[in-house]
Design a protein around this motif. Sequence first.
Motif, PDB file in Angstrom:
ATOM      1  N   THR A   1      -0.485  11.705   0.561  1.00 15.74           N
ATOM      2  CA  THR A   1      -0.462  10.324   1.028  1.00 15.74           C
ATOM      3  C   THR A   1       0.960   9.931   1.392  1.00 15.74           C
ATOM      4  O   THR A   1       1.901  10.253   0.673  1.00 15.74           O
ATOM      5  CB  THR A   1      -1.010   9.387  -0.066  1.00 15.74           C
ATOM      6  OG1 THR A   1      -2.307   9.852  -0.463  1.00 15.74           O
ATOM      7  CG2 THR A   1      -1.119   7.960   0.433  1.00 15.74           C
ATOM      8  N   PHE A   2       1.085   9.223   2.499  1.00 22.26           N
ATOM      9  CA  PHE A   2       2.372   8.749   2.990  1.00 22.26           C
ATOM     10  C   PHE A   2       2.355   7.235   3.071  1.00 22.26           C
ATOM     11  O   PHE A   2       1.324   6.644   3.424  1.00 22.26           O
ATOM     12  CB  PHE A   2       2.659   9.319   4.386  1.00 22.26           C
ATOM     13  CG  PHE A   2       2.788  10.810   4.419  1.00 22.26           C
ATOM     14  CD1 PHE A   2       4.035  11.413   4.369  1.00 22.26           C
ATOM     15  CD2 PHE A   2       1.664  11.619   4.486  1.00 22.26           C
ATOM     16  CE1 PHE A   2       4.150  12.796   4.388  1.00 22.26           C
ATOM     17  CE2 PHE A   2       1.778  13.001   4.507  1.00 22.26           C
ATOM     18  CZ  PHE A   2       3.028  13.591   4.457  1.00 22.26           C
ATOM     19  N   ILE A   3       3.488   6.621   2.776  1.00 22.68           N
ATOM     20  CA  ILE A   3       3.662   5.188   3.007  1.00 22.68           C
ATOM     21  C   ILE A   3       4.515   5.072   4.259  1.00 22.68           C
ATOM     22  O   ILE A   3       5.614   5.624   4.324  1.00 22.68           O
ATOM     23  CB  ILE A   3       4.341   4.500   1.811  1.00 22.68           C
ATOM     24  CG1 ILE A   3       3.476   4.659   0.545  1.00 22.68           C
ATOM     25  CG2 ILE A   3       4.594   3.028   2.117  1.00 22.68           C
ATOM     26  CD1 ILE A   3       4.137   4.169  -0.728  1.00 22.68           C
ATOM     27  N   VAL A   4       3.981   4.358   5.253  1.00 26.46           N
ATOM     28  CA  VAL A   4       4.652   4.218   6.545  1.00 26.46           C
ATOM     29  C   VAL A   4       4.991   2.745   6.756  1.00 26.46           C
ATOM     30  O   VAL A   4       4.123   1.861   6.635  1.00 26.46           O
ATOM     31  CB  VAL A   4       3.741   4.739   7.683  1.00 26.46           C
ATOM     32  CG1 VAL A   4       4.424   4.586   9.033  1.00 26.46           C
ATOM     33  CG2 VAL A   4       3.373   6.196   7.436  1.00 26.46           C
ATOM     34  N   ASP A   5       6.252   2.464   7.062  1.00 28.84           N
ATOM     35  CA  ASP A   5       6.702   1.099   7.321  1.00 28.84           C
ATOM     36  C   ASP A   5       6.097   0.592   8.629  1.00 28.84           C
ATOM     37  O   ASP A   5       5.579   1.380   9.431  1.00 28.84           O
ATOM     38  CB  ASP A   5       8.231   1.084   7.390  1.00 28.84           C
ATOM     39  CG  ASP A   5       8.816  -0.298   7.122  1.00 28.84           C
ATOM     40  OD1 ASP A   5       8.059  -1.229   6.788  1.00 28.84           O
ATOM     41  OD2 ASP A   5      10.048  -0.446   7.227  1.00 28.84           O
TER      42      ASP A   5
ATOM     43  N   LEU B   1       4.956   1.772  -3.209  1.00 28.56           N
ATOM     44  CA  LEU B   1       4.150   0.918  -2.326  1.00 28.56           C
ATOM     45  C   LEU B   1       4.598  -0.531  -2.445  1.00 28.56           C
ATOM     46  O   LEU B   1       4.788  -1.218  -1.431  1.00 28.56           O
ATOM     47  CB  LEU B   1       2.659   1.057  -2.657  1.00 28.56           C
ATOM     48  CG  LEU B   1       1.726   0.151  -1.850  1.00 28.56           C
ATOM     49  CD1 LEU B   1       1.844   0.428  -0.347  1.00 28.56           C
ATOM     50  CD2 LEU B   1       0.294   0.331  -2.326  1.00 28.56           C
ATOM     51  N   ASN B   2       4.776  -1.012  -3.663  1.00 28.18           N
ATOM     52  CA  ASN B   2       5.208  -2.399  -3.850  1.00 28.18           C
ATOM     53  C   ASN B   2       6.568  -2.654  -3.235  1.00 28.18           C
ATOM     54  O   ASN B   2       6.800  -3.699  -2.612  1.00 28.18           O
ATOM     55  CB  ASN B   2       5.195  -2.763  -5.335  1.00 28.18           C
ATOM     56  CG  ASN B   2       3.793  -2.863  -5.879  1.00 28.18           C
ATOM     57  OD1 ASN B   2       2.843  -3.164  -5.148  1.00 28.18           O
ATOM     58  ND2 ASN B   2       3.623  -2.586  -7.153  1.00 28.18           N
ATOM     59  N   ALA B   3       7.493  -1.690  -3.359  1.00 29.98           N
ATOM     60  CA  ALA B   3       8.810  -1.826  -2.737  1.00 29.98           C
ATOM     61  C   ALA B   3       8.692  -1.903  -1.215  1.00 29.98           C
ATOM     62  O   ALA B   3       9.376  -2.698  -0.569  1.00 29.98           O
ATOM     63  CB  ALA B   3       9.715  -0.668  -3.148  1.00 29.98           C
TER      64      ALA B   3
ATOM     65  N   VAL C   1       2.988  -2.435   6.697  1.00 31.46           N
ATOM     66  CA  VAL C   1       3.003  -1.175   5.963  1.00 31.46           C
ATOM     67  C   VAL C   1       1.595  -0.577   5.975  1.00 31.46           C
ATOM     68  O   VAL C   1       0.607  -1.295   5.787  1.00 31.46           O
ATOM     69  CB  VAL C   1       3.474  -1.400   4.512  1.00 31.46           C
ATOM     70  CG1 VAL C   1       3.283  -0.148   3.663  1.00 31.46           C
ATOM     71  CG2 VAL C   1       4.925  -1.848   4.491  1.00 31.46           C
ATOM     72  N   THR C   2       1.524   0.720   6.208  1.00 29.78           N
ATOM     73  CA  THR C   2       0.241   1.427   6.240  1.00 29.78           C
ATOM     74  C   THR C   2       0.334   2.680   5.382  1.00 29.78           C
ATOM     75  O   THR C   2       1.330   3.400   5.437  1.00 29.78           O
ATOM     76  CB  THR C   2      -0.125   1.830   7.686  1.00 29.78           C
ATOM     77  OG1 THR C   2      -0.138   0.661   8.513  1.00 29.78           O
ATOM     78  CG2 THR C   2      -1.479   2.517   7.748  1.00 29.78           C
ATOM     79  N   ILE C   3      -0.702   2.910   4.613  1.00 33.55           N
ATOM     80  CA  ILE C   3      -0.816   4.151   3.856  1.00 33.55           C
ATOM     81  C   ILE C   3      -1.583   5.137   4.729  1.00 33.55           C
ATOM     82  O   ILE C   3      -2.624   4.787   5.285  1.00 33.55           O
ATOM     83  CB  ILE C   3      -1.582   3.926   2.542  1.00 33.55           C
ATOM     84  CG1 ILE C   3      -0.793   3.029   1.605  1.00 33.55           C
ATOM     85  CG2 ILE C   3      -1.898   5.256   1.871  1.00 33.55           C
ATOM     86  CD1 ILE C   3      -1.569   2.605   0.387  1.00 33.55           C
ATOM     87  N   VAL C   4      -1.083   6.355   4.855  1.00 32.48           N
ATOM     88  CA  VAL C   4      -1.784   7.406   5.586  1.00 32.48           C
ATOM     89  C   VAL C   4      -2.180   8.473   4.564  1.00 32.48           C
ATOM     90  O   VAL C   4      -1.319   9.109   3.958  1.00 32.48           O
ATOM     91  CB  VAL C   4      -0.911   8.019   6.699  1.00 32.48           C
ATOM     92  CG1 VAL C   4      -1.670   9.138   7.410  1.00 32.48           C
ATOM     93  CG2 VAL C   4      -0.468   6.947   7.683  1.00 32.48           C
ATOM     94  N   ASN C   5      -3.481   8.649   4.386  1.00 34.33           N
ATOM     95  CA  ASN C   5      -4.017   9.559   3.382  1.00 34.33           C
ATOM     96  C   ASN C   5      -4.692  10.743   4.064  1.00 34.33           C
ATOM     97  O   ASN C   5      -5.601  10.556   4.881  1.00 34.33           O
ATOM     98  CB  ASN C   5      -5.022   8.797   2.508  1.00 34.33           C
ATOM     99  CG  ASN C   5      -5.676   9.667   1.471  1.00 34.33           C
ATOM    100  OD1 ASN C   5      -6.806  10.094   1.632  1.00 34.33           O
ATOM    101  ND2 ASN C   5      -4.977   9.911   0.378  1.00 34.33           N
TER     102      ASN C   5
END
Length: 173
Positions: free
Chosen positions: A137-141, A167-169, A61-65
């Motif tokens: 901000t995006f959460i990317v699998d 994010l935790n999920a 998982v990566t956060i894209v900010n």
Amino acid sequence: MIVIPPVIFAALAGLFFAGLMRDNAGEIPSTLVGRQAPGVPTEAVPGTTQLTDADLRSGEVTIVNFWASWCPPCRAEHPNLLALQADGVRVAGINFRDADDDASAYLAEDGNPFLATGFDPRGRIAIDWGVTAPPETFIVDGDGTVLFRFIGPLVASDYEQRFLPALNAALER
């Protein structure tokens, strides 16, 4: 004729009230959620590692900010990005509508929470992602699928009650 203005007012008031009562009334839906992440810029903020498409499909998982050095809310969320990075979360940054010298200086002064960066001076990549204004901000699998979009700074109760659970999920998948 005297009846028409109050009827119009009542109808509009009813529509506004219904909009306020829906779930996540302030949230703008993203057409990206559930789809593959768009491309990333072909250049990095000077002095940082280049963000690549492979970074978004690394199996993690990566956060894209999306951020800018001139953006006060971006500065407000910066300590939380540093904390996420310190906790082992993969954080990538895309700087947009900024000057490369300003972006580099900002990261040098305040710390660089990003594993890699993209530099989007004209905001063209931001358009592909549907970004309206920084920060977003995006959460990317790990396979590159966008799981969540968060508009605004990662601060306060909204960050704790909306972003961190998402994010935790994603991390538990």
